[in-house]
Design a protein around this motif. Structure first.
Motif, mmCIF file in Angstrom:
data_model
loop_
_atom_site.group_PDB
_atom_site.id
_atom_site.type_symbol
_atom_site.label_atom_id
_atom_site.label_comp_id
_atom_site.label_asym_id
_atom_site.label_seq_id
_atom_site.Cartn_x
_atom_site.Cartn_y
_atom_site.Cartn_z
ATOM 1 N N THR A 16 34.933 51.434 42.396
ATOM 2 C CA THR A 16 35.499 50.757 42.195
ATOM 3 C C THR A 16 35.051 49.874 43.700
ATOM 4 O O THR A 16 34.534 48.662 44.085
ATOM 5 C CB THR A 16 36.831 50.399 42.059
ATOM 6 N N TYR A 17 34.735 51.036 44.400
ATOM 7 C CA TYR A 17 34.844 50.811 46.116
ATOM 8 C C TYR A 17 33.806 50.570 46.434
ATOM 9 O O TYR A 17 33.072 49.818 47.161
ATOM 10 C CB TYR A 17 34.879 51.493 46.744
ATOM 11 N N SER A 28 42.011 43.850 46.288
ATOM 12 C CA SER A 28 43.508 43.473 45.845
ATOM 13 C C SER A 28 43.144 42.994 44.497
ATOM 14 O O SER A 28 43.916 42.483 43.411
ATOM 15 C CB SER A 28 43.630 43.072 47.291
ATOM 16 N N THR A 29 41.828 42.184 44.702
ATOM 17 C CA THR A 29 41.676 41.147 43.498
ATOM 18 C C THR A 29 41.358 42.382 42.444
ATOM 19 O O THR A 29 41.469 41.792 40.939
ATOM 20 C CB THR A 29 40.390 40.699 43.057
ATOM 21 N N TRP A 33 44.648 43.044 39.080
ATOM 22 C CA TRP A 33 43.644 43.498 37.492
ATOM 23 C C TRP A 33 44.614 44.672 37.123
ATOM 24 O O TRP A 33 45.268 44.209 35.501
ATOM 25 C CB TRP A 33 42.728 42.628 37.724
ATOM 26 N N LYS A 34 44.546 45.361 37.726
ATOM 27 C CA LYS A 34 44.462 46.259 36.931
ATOM 28 C C LYS A 34 45.753 46.631 36.667
ATOM 29 O O LYS A 34 46.336 47.119 35.489
ATOM 30 C CB LYS A 34 44.025 47.607 37.957
ATOM 31 N N ASN A 35 46.807 46.405 37.572
ATOM 32 C CA ASN A 35 48.793 46.224 37.340
ATOM 33 C C ASN A 35 48.685 45.754 36.190
ATOM 34 O O ASN A 35 49.981 45.981 35.712
ATOM 35 C CB ASN A 35 49.009 46.048 38.620
ATOM 36 N N ARG A 36 48.395 44.093 36.297
ATOM 37 C CA ARG A 36 48.673 43.488 35.335
ATOM 38 C C ARG A 36 48.202 43.637 33.794
ATOM 39 O O ARG A 36 48.541 43.219 33.055
ATOM 40 C CB ARG A 36 48.178 41.734 35.884
ATOM 41 N N ASN A 37 46.722 44.305 33.624
ATOM 42 C CA ASN A 37 45.978 44.334 32.370
ATOM 43 C C ASN A 37 45.965 43.229 31.429
ATOM 44 O O ASN A 37 46.247 42.899 30.651
ATOM 45 C CB ASN A 37 47.077 45.328 31.745
ATOM 46 N N THR A 38 45.697 42.093 32.524
ATOM 47 C CA THR A 38 45.394 41.181 31.868
ATOM 48 C C THR A 38 43.601 40.612 31.881
ATOM 49 O O THR A 38 43.291 40.822 32.369
ATOM 50 C CB THR A 38 46.402 39.508 32.642
#
Length: 207
Positions: A16-17, A28-29, A33-38
């Motif tokens: 990802t880096y 952070s984008t 995105w990962k945390n919201r899984n949308t």
């Protein structure tokens, strides 16, 4: 979905880096995105698609678009063959050597140059007037093979099946059309005959 992005990274061995650094995407984008899984926004989806060489639809839905190109069609690699003028499929005729002209054909054709057939003496070999005949340079061919042959001290050329009988000092150039007679050379006449090469392929236009 983030899982699609994760899968692409794993398949390509990209972190990802590295992705964020290469594309200028804010880490952070990706984290949000990962945390919201949308489903990601169109801008990010486009960036991911371009980076990994996939479609935007695949990034957003995971569905690969069906290819419109048949899977049994393969591109043909081409190369240039020098065109050395015309060669007679009939009575021998003078042929002009024109190295300014070239014909594009497949690299699978193992030839050194090509000639344009003129006449109808080789029609039973499916070589018609106007066809392009590809020639591989060689001084002799096997009996029954088709060759480009120059006669009359190299002032005229013809395309015929060759039959050579050294024990009899006889060379026969045989047409593939019963309307034409064989050309027969014997004894000293053989000095006036020279084989340019073997015909290995021909190219016809749709008629």
């Amino acid at each position: 979905m983030y899982e699609i992005f994760k899968r692409l990274c794993e398949e390509r061995g990209i972190t990802t880096y590295r992705f964020c650094k290469d594309t200028g995407t804010n880490a952070s984008t990706i984290s949000t995105w990962k945390n919201r899984n949308t489903t990601c926004n169109l801008k990010l989806a486009t960036t991911i698609a371009e980076y990994f060489g996939v479609s935007v639809d695949y990034v957003m839905t995971g569905q690969k678009a069906e290819s419109s190109t048949p899977t049994n069609i393969f591109p043909i690699e081409l190369k240039c063959f020098p065109m050395l003028g015309e060669i007679a499929c009939g009575k021998p005729k003078y042929t002009n050597e024109d190295r300014e002209s070239y014909i594009m054909a497949g690299t699978n054709i193992k030839a050194d140059f090509c000639l344009r057939a003129s006449g109808d003496s080789m029609i039973n070999a499916r070589i018609l007037d106007g066809d392009i005949v590809f020639i591989r340079k060689q001084d002799m061919v096997e009996n029954g093979e088709i060759a480009a042959v120059v006669v009359n001290n190299e002032s005229e050329a013809t395309l015929k099946r060759v039959f050579y009988y050294p024990e009899k000092a006889v060379l026969i150039l045989k047409p593939e059309n019963p309307a034409y007679e064989d050309f027969i050379f014997t004894g000293e006449e053989l000095n006036e005959v020279h084989i340019l090469g073997k015909a290995v392929a021909f190219q016809s236009d749709v008629r």
